[in-house]
Design a protein around this motif. Structure first.
Motif, short mmCIF file in Angstrom:
data_model
loop_
_atom_site.label_atom_id
_atom_site.label_comp_id
_atom_site.label_asym_id
_atom_site.label_seq_id
_atom_site.Cartn_x
_atom_site.Cartn_y
_atom_site.Cartn_z
N TRP A 16 -7.81 -58.63 -51.28
CA TRP A 16 -8.57 -57.63 -52.03
C TRP A 16 -8.56 -56.28 -51.32
CZ3 TRP A 16 -9.93 -59.34 -56.70
CH2 TRP A 16 -10.10 -60.72 -56.88
N ILE A 17 -8.51 -55.23 -52.12
CA ILE A 17 -8.70 -53.86 -51.64
C ILE A 17 -9.97 -53.32 -52.30
CG2 ILE A 17 -7.80 -51.49 -51.66
CD1 ILE A 17 -4.99 -52.66 -51.72
N THR A 18 -10.83 -52.74 -51.50
CA THR A 18 -12.02 -52.08 -52.01
C THR A 18 -11.93 -50.60 -51.69
OG1 THR A 18 -13.34 -54.06 -51.64
CG2 THR A 18 -14.54 -52.03 -51.99
N CYS A 19 -12.30 -49.76 -52.66
CA CYS A 19 -12.23 -48.32 -52.44
C CYS A 19 -13.31 -47.64 -53.27
CB CYS A 19 -10.85 -47.77 -52.80
SG CYS A 19 -10.39 -48.02 -54.53
N GLY A 20 -13.58 -46.39 -52.93
CA GLY A 20 -14.57 -45.61 -53.67
C GLY A 20 -14.60 -44.19 -53.17
N GLY A 21 -15.41 -43.38 -53.80
CA GLY A 21 -15.56 -41.98 -53.45
C GLY A 21 -16.22 -41.27 -54.62
N PRO A 69 -19.80 -43.53 -51.96
CA PRO A 69 -19.61 -44.27 -50.71
C PRO A 69 -18.67 -43.55 -49.75
CG PRO A 69 -18.28 -45.23 -52.44
CD PRO A 69 -19.08 -44.15 -53.10
N PHE A 70 -19.00 -43.62 -48.46
CA PHE A 70 -18.16 -43.02 -47.43
C PHE A 70 -17.64 -44.05 -46.43
CE2 PHE A 70 -20.94 -39.13 -48.22
CZ PHE A 70 -20.02 -38.57 -49.10
N ASP A 107 -18.80 -63.18 -46.25
CA ASP A 107 -18.63 -63.23 -47.71
C ASP A 107 -19.33 -62.09 -48.43
OD1 ASP A 107 -21.14 -64.05 -47.07
OD2 ASP A 107 -21.19 -65.74 -48.48
N ILE A 108 -19.63 -61.01 -47.71
CA ILE A 108 -20.29 -59.87 -48.34
C ILE A 108 -19.51 -58.58 -48.07
CG2 ILE A 108 -22.59 -60.91 -48.20
CD1 ILE A 108 -23.14 -59.02 -45.83
N LEU A 109 -19.83 -57.57 -48.87
CA LEU A 109 -19.29 -56.22 -48.68
C LEU A 109 -20.45 -55.31 -48.33
CD1 LEU A 109 -16.79 -54.26 -48.99
CD2 LEU A 109 -17.65 -53.82 -51.30
N LEU A 110 -20.31 -54.56 -47.24
CA LEU A 110 -21.31 -53.59 -46.83
C LEU A 110 -20.81 -52.21 -47.19
CD1 LEU A 110 -21.97 -55.02 -43.25
CD2 LEU A 110 -23.42 -55.35 -45.27
N SER A 111 -21.69 -51.37 -47.74
CA SER A 111 -21.30 -50.01 -48.09
C SER A 111 -22.42 -49.04 -47.78
CB SER A 111 -20.91 -49.91 -49.58
OG SER A 111 -22.05 -49.98 -50.42
N GLY A 112 -22.01 -47.82 -47.42
CA GLY A 112 -22.96 -46.75 -47.17
C GLY A 112 -22.35 -45.43 -47.57
N GLY A 113 -23.21 -44.49 -47.96
CA GLY A 113 -22.69 -43.20 -48.40
C GLY A 113 -23.76 -42.13 -48.47
N THR A 115 -29.46 -39.63 -43.37
CA THR A 115 -29.59 -39.27 -44.78
C THR A 115 -28.28 -39.49 -45.53
OG1 THR A 115 -29.10 -36.96 -44.23
CG2 THR A 115 -31.43 -37.61 -44.35
N CYS A 116 -27.17 -39.50 -44.78
CA CYS A 116 -25.86 -39.79 -45.34
C CYS A 116 -25.12 -40.66 -44.32
CB CYS A 116 -25.11 -38.49 -45.60
SG CYS A 116 -23.56 -38.67 -46.48
N ILE A 117 -24.56 -41.78 -44.77
CA ILE A 117 -23.89 -42.72 -43.87
C ILE A 117 -22.39 -42.42 -43.85
CG2 ILE A 117 -23.33 -45.14 -43.45
CD1 ILE A 117 -25.94 -45.85 -44.92
N TYR A 118 -21.84 -42.25 -42.62
CA TYR A 118 -20.41 -41.97 -42.48
C TYR A 118 -19.63 -43.11 -41.83
CZ TYR A 118 -21.24 -37.16 -43.88
OH TYR A 118 -21.60 -36.03 -44.60
N ASP A 119 -20.31 -43.99 -41.10
CA ASP A 119 -19.57 -45.07 -40.45
C ASP A 119 -20.46 -46.31 -40.32
OD1 ASP A 119 -17.33 -46.26 -39.43
OD2 ASP A 119 -17.41 -45.29 -37.46
N ILE A 120 -19.85 -47.47 -40.57
CA ILE A 120 -20.49 -48.77 -40.42
C ILE A 120 -19.56 -49.64 -39.59
CG2 ILE A 120 -21.42 -50.79 -41.62
CD1 ILE A 120 -21.41 -49.07 -44.20
#
Length: 337
Positions: free
Chosen positions: A228-233, A259-260, A267-273, A296-301
């Motif tokens: 799987w590939i996950t992407c966003g913006g 998301p950034f 088995d989960i996907l973590l996202s922040g932005g 206030t804005c997430i740039y790295d996890i």
């Protein structure tokens, strides 16, 4: 004896931490900020039963770049840093010993403007394919690859029409995935660098398109099995099967978030932005948890997978605080830059 640093509250108000990286041993965390500084933390000290706020401060800070640091990566030997100048390598041993000095430098080719294009993303090969190659996704719409052993530029990927935001390596094949301001996600093979081997455009699919936010791709990653590939913006966060990139398999409903940073963990996907919360997703698109965070804005996890004893999740972004989660569903404490 601990390193002492004068903390300027005014500077902290304007601090953004764009990138973090764990040491190969898993005992230390490096963080890079918008002032070009690297801070080093002892994770084992921060997690000790008798830890105080002093243990949550860096034991070493040094100036690495004249401008912002946008990306950090780690090899078995080096901490790699990049931003608005050359890509630099620092020996982890010297950094941990509080004696950091540049071990090597990789120059980004200058264009007609004679200015060094910024490096927005780094990726280092960790599979048995293309061992010891570091890739840099740059503001001149190009991806460069160097052999770490020789420092020679061995690959140049051209094709994006706008600057590169993000990179991710497939775990098994060594193929490189890139996301760009031009709205495309492209897959590259070092054996055929003259053209991408696959490409898709998430913003052209109604289920993920969000015209008010634009078409740009800010983050991309693959699952450990490379299925799987996950992407966003600008487009919504979405999941694509690597064998069929004709349409998204899952869309993650984030109507008010761009998301950034994204990360597969078990088995989960973590996202922040662009909102101060870390999101936990099931791969079927169900939102499983929301964790309030300091930035206030997430740039790295990042998850510290190098040490079972010190396995933590860290969240960095628009704050001088780097949140640390021992249980990934809540913040345990914050490191202070």
């Amino acid at each position: 004896m601990r390193f002492k640093q004068d903390f300027d509250p005014r500077s902290q108000l304007h601090t953004t931490v764009y990138a973090v990286s764990f040491s190969p041993c898993g005992q230390y965390l490096a963080a890079g900020n918008n002032f070009g500084k690297i801070a080093l933390y002892s994770i084992s000290s921060a997690l000790s039963d008798d830890a105080t706020s002093e243990n949550w401060r860096p034991f070493y800070v040094f100036k690495a770049h004249d401008g912002p640091i946008y990306s950090l990566e780690s090899t078995d030997i080096f901490l790699v840093t990049a931003g608005t100048s050359d890509v630099l390598g620092w020996r982890w041993k010297e950094v941990i010993d509080k004696a950091a000095k540049v071990a090597w430098s990789l120059s980004i080719p200058r264009g007609d403007s004679f200015e060094c294009p910024e490096t927005n993303a780094l990726a280092v090969t960790k599979s048995t394919v293309n061992q010891g190659v570091i890739y840099a996704g740059c503001g001149d719409n190009t991806i460069y690859g160097w052999e770490l052993e020789t420092g020679n530029c061995v690959t140049v990927f051209k094709g994006h029409k706008d600057y590169i935001h993000c990179l991710s390596l497939k775990h098994s094949s060594g193929e490189l995935i890139s996301g760009s301001e031009d709205g495309t996600v492209r897959i590259w093979d070092q054996r055929t660098p003259e053209e991408h081997v696959q490409m898709f455009e998430p913003h052209k699919h109604e289920s993920v398109s969000r015209p008010k936010y634009g078409s740009w791709i800010s983050c991309v990653t693959t699952d450990p099995g490379d299925d799987w590939i996950t992407c966003g913006g600008g487009p919504s966060l979405s999941l694509w099967h690597t064998r069929s990139l004709t349409a998204p398999a899952t869309t993650f409903a984030t109507p008010d978030v761009c998301p950034f940073s994204i990360l597969f963990h078990e088995d989960i996907l973590l996202s922040g932005g662009s909102k101060p919360r870390l999101l936990h997703w099931d791969l079927n698109g169900t939102l499983a948890a929301q964790v309030p965070v300091s930035p206030t804005c997430i740039y790295d996890i990042k998850v510290n997978s190098a040490s079972d004893q010190n396995q933590v999740l860290v969240i960095a972004g628009s704050s001088h605080k780097i949140d640390v989660c021992t249980n990934f569903r809540y913040k345990a404490f914050s490191l202070t830059f």
